[in-house]
Write a protein that holds these residues in place. Structure first.
Motif, short mmCIF file in Angstrom:
data_model
loop_
_atom_site.label_atom_id
_atom_site.label_comp_id
_atom_site.label_asym_id
_atom_site.label_seq_id
_atom_site.Cartn_x
_atom_site.Cartn_y
_atom_site.Cartn_z
N GLU A 45 0.82 -1.21 0.00
CA GLU A 45 0.00 0.00 0.00
C GLU A 45 0.85 1.27 0.00
OE1 GLU A 45 -2.79 -0.15 3.19
OE2 GLU A 45 -3.58 -2.11 2.62
N LEU A 46 2.08 1.16 0.47
CA LEU A 46 2.97 2.31 0.51
C LEU A 46 3.83 2.40 -0.75
CD1 LEU A 46 4.24 2.03 4.21
CD2 LEU A 46 2.40 3.48 3.34
N ARG A 47 4.17 1.26 -1.32
CA ARG A 47 5.08 1.24 -2.47
C ARG A 47 4.43 1.62 -3.79
NH1 ARG A 47 7.86 -4.49 -2.44
NH2 ARG A 47 8.92 -3.71 -4.31
N TYR A 48 3.13 1.26 -3.92
CA TYR A 48 2.46 1.46 -5.21
C TYR A 48 1.31 2.45 -5.09
CZ TYR A 48 4.99 -2.90 -6.12
OH TYR A 48 5.96 -3.86 -6.25
N LEU A 49 0.94 3.04 -6.21
CA LEU A 49 -0.14 4.02 -6.22
C LEU A 49 -1.50 3.40 -6.54
CD1 LEU A 49 1.68 6.93 -8.10
CD2 LEU A 49 1.26 6.71 -5.64
N ASP A 50 -1.48 2.15 -7.01
CA ASP A 50 -2.75 1.48 -7.29
C ASP A 50 -3.02 0.43 -6.21
OD1 ASP A 50 -0.81 -0.35 -7.88
OD2 ASP A 50 -1.65 -0.96 -9.82
N VAL A 68 10.20 5.29 0.81
CA VAL A 68 11.63 5.12 1.02
C VAL A 68 12.22 3.98 0.18
CG1 VAL A 68 11.23 3.71 3.09
CG2 VAL A 68 13.44 4.86 2.76
N LEU A 69 11.54 2.85 0.08
CA LEU A 69 12.11 1.71 -0.63
C LEU A 69 12.12 1.91 -2.15
CD1 LEU A 69 10.78 -1.38 1.37
CD2 LEU A 69 12.92 -0.11 1.64
N ASN A 70 11.43 2.94 -2.63
CA ASN A 70 11.45 3.25 -4.06
C ASN A 70 12.50 4.29 -4.43
OD1 ASN A 70 9.35 1.46 -4.56
ND2 ASN A 70 7.76 3.03 -4.30
N GLN A 71 13.15 4.85 -3.42
CA GLN A 71 14.14 5.89 -3.68
C GLN A 71 15.48 5.27 -4.07
OE1 GLN A 71 14.14 8.43 -0.21
NE2 GLN A 71 11.93 8.75 -0.33
N PRO A 72 16.15 5.81 -5.08
CA PRO A 72 17.40 5.22 -5.59
C PRO A 72 18.46 4.98 -4.52
CG PRO A 72 16.61 6.91 -7.10
CD PRO A 72 15.73 6.99 -5.88
N ARG A 73 18.57 5.86 -3.55
CA ARG A 73 19.65 5.74 -2.57
C ARG A 73 19.48 4.54 -1.64
NH1 ARG A 73 19.46 10.67 1.71
NH2 ARG A 73 21.01 9.35 2.72
N TYR A 74 18.27 3.97 -1.60
CA TYR A 74 18.04 2.84 -0.71
C TYR A 74 17.85 1.52 -1.45
CZ TYR A 74 17.43 6.60 2.64
OH TYR A 74 17.63 7.71 3.41
N GLN A 75 18.11 1.51 -2.75
CA GLN A 75 18.00 0.26 -3.50
C GLN A 75 19.06 -0.73 -3.04
OE1 GLN A 75 15.28 -0.21 -5.72
NE2 GLN A 75 14.88 1.65 -4.53
N GLY A 76 18.62 -1.95 -2.79
CA GLY A 76 19.53 -2.98 -2.31
C GLY A 76 19.68 -3.00 -0.80
N ALA A 77 18.86 -2.24 -0.08
CA ALA A 77 18.94 -2.22 1.38
C ALA A 77 18.63 -3.60 1.96
CB ALA A 77 17.99 -1.18 1.95
N SER A 78 19.37 -3.98 2.98
CA SER A 78 19.14 -5.27 3.63
C SER A 78 18.97 -5.15 5.14
CB SER A 78 20.30 -6.22 3.32
OG SER A 78 21.53 -5.66 3.74
N GLU A 141 21.73 9.87 11.27
CA GLU A 141 22.95 9.53 10.54
C GLU A 141 22.62 8.99 9.15
OE1 GLU A 141 25.37 6.94 12.89
OE2 GLU A 141 25.59 8.39 14.52
N VAL A 142 21.58 8.17 9.04
CA VAL A 142 21.16 7.64 7.74
C VAL A 142 20.75 8.78 6.81
CG1 VAL A 142 19.42 6.26 6.54
CG2 VAL A 142 20.50 5.37 8.62
N ALA A 143 19.97 9.73 7.34
CA ALA A 143 19.51 10.86 6.53
C ALA A 143 20.67 11.73 6.05
CB ALA A 143 18.52 11.70 7.34
N ALA A 144 21.71 11.83 6.88
CA ALA A 144 22.83 12.72 6.56
C ALA A 144 23.87 12.09 5.66
CB ALA A 144 23.49 13.18 7.87
N SER A 145 23.82 10.78 5.51
CA SER A 145 24.89 10.10 4.77
C SER A 145 24.31 9.08 3.80
CB SER A 145 25.84 9.41 5.76
OG SER A 145 26.84 8.71 5.08
N GLU A 146 24.35 9.39 2.51
CA GLU A 146 23.87 8.44 1.50
C GLU A 146 24.80 7.23 1.48
OE1 GLU A 146 22.60 8.30 -3.23
OE2 GLU A 146 22.98 10.22 -2.22
N GLY A 147 24.19 6.06 1.33
CA GLY A 147 24.99 4.83 1.33
C GLY A 147 25.36 4.37 2.73
#
Length: 215
Positions: A45-50, A68-78, A141-147
């Motif tokens: 419900e959060l990831r998609y618009l339909d 957040v999970l659709n944003q490029p900087r968080y792709q591959g998060a584990s 810290e996560v917000a301030a530092s990509e990756g």
């Protein structure tokens, strides 16, 4: 289930308290008990618009770019960083299945709902409860530092930040050992397979009339 010893991974921040299991994996996707294939509908419900339905081709669905999970900087998060009372609501085991299938190995939060907590450990997902002020600092810290990445060491029960700070965490000794060995409830039982077979053989020999129709 997968063993968990040490894991270093990208952190995705879900800045939301009281995330229930219906938000983690909505009810319409609970028809399968295969444990796989749920990752594409994690936080549907959060990831998609339909409105998602089972069997849909997710690649054709419109994404919510603000999630957040659709944003490029968080792709591959584990590693998922979130807020208190994560996993509340119904007892569906599909919730940890979806998180694990998506690629998450650990979730960090101030607190977790009890049933979800038990289900997660039985499916190889490490839940790490940390003090609320520590979680607040990690969010900053996560917000301030990509990756931003964390190193999670289950054996020594500590999380190491990029700056080298070590954060210790508590975990039940039995659950810890099950994760280290990759043992779910069935795996634990099968550790005694030889003793079980020995008992069955003796039982069959002592009471053969009970097994005449099962030969």
């Amino acid at each position: 289930m997968k063993k968990f010893d040490r894991h270093e991974g990208l952190v995705a921040p879900l800045d939301r308290a009281n995330v229930d299991t219906d938000l983690i994996i909505p009810k319409q996707f609970l028809k399968s008990i295969k444990r796989t294939g749920f990752g594409v509908n994690l936080f549907d419900e959060l990831r998609y618009l339909d409105e998602g339905e089972p069997g849909q081709d997710a690649s054709q669905r419109p994404l919510n770019s603000d999630f957040v999970l659709n944003q490029p900087r968080y792709q591959g998060a584990s590693i998922l960083l979130t807020r208190r009372n994560f996993g509340c609501g119904s007892s569906r085991e599909h919730a940890p299945w979806a998180l694990e299938d998506f690629g998450f190995r650990a979730v960090i939060a101030p607190s977790f709902a009890d049933i979800f907590y038990n289900n997660a450990f039985k499916n190889g997902l490490l839940l790490i409860p940390l003090a609320e002020d520590t979680v607040d600092r990690l969010f900053a810290e996560v917000a301030a530092s990509e990756g931003y990445r964390l190193d999670v060491d289950l054996e020594n029960q500590r999380v190491t930040t990029p700056s080298g700070e070590i954060i210790e965490f508590e975990v039940d000794a039995f659950r810890k050992q099950c994760l280290l060995e990759g043992l779910d409830d069935i795996g634990i039982t099968l550790k005694d397979e030889a003793a079980i077979r020995s008992f069955q053989d003796k039982h069959r020999a002592a009471r053969p009339w009970l097994f005449r129709d099962s030969a």
